[in-house]
Design a protein around this motif. Sequence first.
Motif, PDB file in Angstrom:
ATOM      1  N   PHE A 124       0.850  -1.197   0.000  1.00  0.00           N
ATOM      2  CA  PHE A 124       0.000   0.000   0.000  1.00  0.00           C
ATOM      3  C   PHE A 124       0.883   1.243   0.000  1.00  0.00           C
ATOM      4  N   ASP A 125       0.285   2.352  -0.377  1.00  0.00           N
ATOM      5  CA  ASP A 125       1.010   3.622  -0.422  1.00  0.00           C
ATOM      6  C   ASP A 125       1.248   4.102   1.010  1.00  0.00           C
ATOM      7  N   PRO A 126       2.527   4.216   1.426  1.00  0.00           N
ATOM      8  CA  PRO A 126       2.818   4.550   2.830  1.00  0.00           C
ATOM      9  C   PRO A 126       2.345   5.928   3.257  1.00  0.00           C
ATOM     10  N   TYR A 151       4.985  -0.023  -9.189  1.00  0.00           N
ATOM     11  CA  TYR A 151       4.105  -0.250 -10.341  1.00  0.00           C
ATOM     12  C   TYR A 151       4.420   0.684 -11.514  1.00  0.00           C
ATOM     13  N   GLY A 152       5.597   1.300 -11.518  1.00  0.00           N
ATOM     14  CA  GLY A 152       5.913   2.248 -12.597  1.00  0.00           C
ATOM     15  C   GLY A 152       4.948   3.421 -12.526  1.00  0.00           C
ATOM     16  N   GLU A 153       4.622   3.982 -13.690  1.00  0.00           N
ATOM     17  CA  GLU A 153       3.670   5.108 -13.711  1.00  0.00           C
ATOM     18  C   GLU A 153       2.258   4.574 -13.675  1.00  0.00           C
ATOM     19  N   MET A 154       1.471   5.048 -12.730  1.00  0.00           N
ATOM     20  CA  MET A 154       0.101   4.519 -12.617  1.00  0.00           C
ATOM     21  C   MET A 154      -0.867   5.462 -13.316  1.00  0.00           C
ATOM     22  N   ARG A 155      -1.952   4.863 -13.835  1.00  0.00           N
ATOM     23  CA  ARG A 155      -2.857   5.638 -14.689  1.00  0.00           C
ATOM     24  C   ARG A 155      -4.164   6.017 -14.017  1.00  0.00           C
ATOM     25  N   ASP A 156      -4.542   5.287 -12.937  1.00  0.00           N
ATOM     26  CA  ASP A 156      -5.870   5.533 -12.384  1.00  0.00           C
ATOM     27  C   ASP A 156      -5.893   6.837 -11.593  1.00  0.00           C
ATOM     28  N   GLY A 157      -7.120   7.352 -11.378  1.00  0.00           N
ATOM     29  CA  GLY A 157      -7.303   8.659 -10.766  1.00  0.00           C
ATOM     30  C   GLY A 157      -6.777   8.785  -9.346  1.00  0.00           C
ATOM     31  N   LEU A 162       2.471  10.574  -9.059  1.00  0.00           N
ATOM     32  CA  LEU A 162       3.553  10.444  -8.076  1.00  0.00           C
ATOM     33  C   LEU A 162       4.249   9.112  -8.254  1.00  0.00           C
ATOM     34  N   PRO A 163       5.527   9.002  -7.884  1.00  0.00           N
ATOM     35  CA  PRO A 163       6.165   7.677  -7.936  1.00  0.00           C
ATOM     36  C   PRO A 163       5.376   6.677  -7.090  1.00  0.00           C
TER      37      PRO A 163
END
Length: 301
Positions: A124-126, A151-157, A162-163
């Motif tokens: 999860f995103d810390p 996950y590299g560059e993420m596309r969802d909203g 952000l990295p």
Amino acid sequence: MTVAIRILENIEDMALVEDLQRQVWPGSELDVVPGHLLLTAAHNGGLVIGAFDTVSKNQPPALVGFVFGFPGLYFTPDGPRPKHCSHMLGVEPTYRNQGIGFLLKRAQWQMVRHQGLDSITWTFDPLLSRNANLNITKLGAVSNTYLRELYGEMRDGLNTGLPSDRLQLDWWVNSRRVNRRLSRRARQPLDLANYYAAGVKIVNPTEVIDETWPVPAEETSLPVLEKQPDNDPPAILLMEIPADFQALKETQPSLALHWRLHTRSLFEILFQYGYLITDFIYQPGKHPRSFYVLSYGESTL
Ligand SMILES: CC(C)(COP(=O)(O)OP(=O)(O)OC[C@H]1O[C@@H](n2cnc3c(N)ncnc32)[C@H](O)[C@@H]1OP(=O)(O)O)[C@@H](O)C(=O)NCCC(=O)NCCS
């Protein structure tokens, strides 16, 4: 609100899960896990568990939350061991903060124990305080693994811009820690005052500028670790994060990036030192504050 939790096993249910994914992670059709994959996983040891709002008698119960995971392996010096890899947990936005995420994870915990496994992992995103609170304080997961740009560059909203750094959580489902947190008489969480009273240090004291978002100070108190070569490092340290990172990200993207890089560097140093995330403090109120609790020398179990 009355919520029913049940295991999902047919393609009609999986279509509901597809729809719910679009609401939770809007904006990228490519990132929706398709019903056929959910179904195949569910028929082969995976678990798709749904939460339904059953309140309205005239309407069919609506799916308002789900958790999805599948069997996997973790690797030990003695060879690979089976585990459950939890991939997604989502609750419809208007149903959040009512314990549904907790109920779904508890059902997953019960099922995975029933399968004879002892470990569930997920990432999860810390910087998401609510997720940290649920995962660590309420469920008893621990972490000492930081994964940069997983996950590299993420596309969802929710994730774009952000990295995609993540913490990996270890949820030892048969451990005393987890059993105590999930028991009907769960322990009272410690608050910030308890830690202050014990003289625990914050590694990244923050400033709140213009009553808006906390900004981490340039100077961190990590030297605390270096000054004591002959002694053990402090048994417990606190690390602050913003209490509402999504809102911060929307209004101040550059500060959000600063927080990402700042916490990345702290977590990496502290994990290398031997610290483990064992708890999380959320102090609600006019100026809510959130802190990770890191313990030195504790075993992950
Ligand atoms: C993460 C998520 C699944 C949690 O679901 P939920 O039903 O809201 O979770 P719960 O209500 O069981 O637990 C959340 C807890 O955090 C508390 N909380 C609310 N805001 C908080 C904040 N800013 N910081 C810390 N804790 C917070 C809630 O009060 C609740 O605790 P309580 O039950 O002791 O009051 C949901 O927010 C979600 O779908 N988020 C978007 C998708 C996502 O991030 N998924 C997880 C990664 S795949």
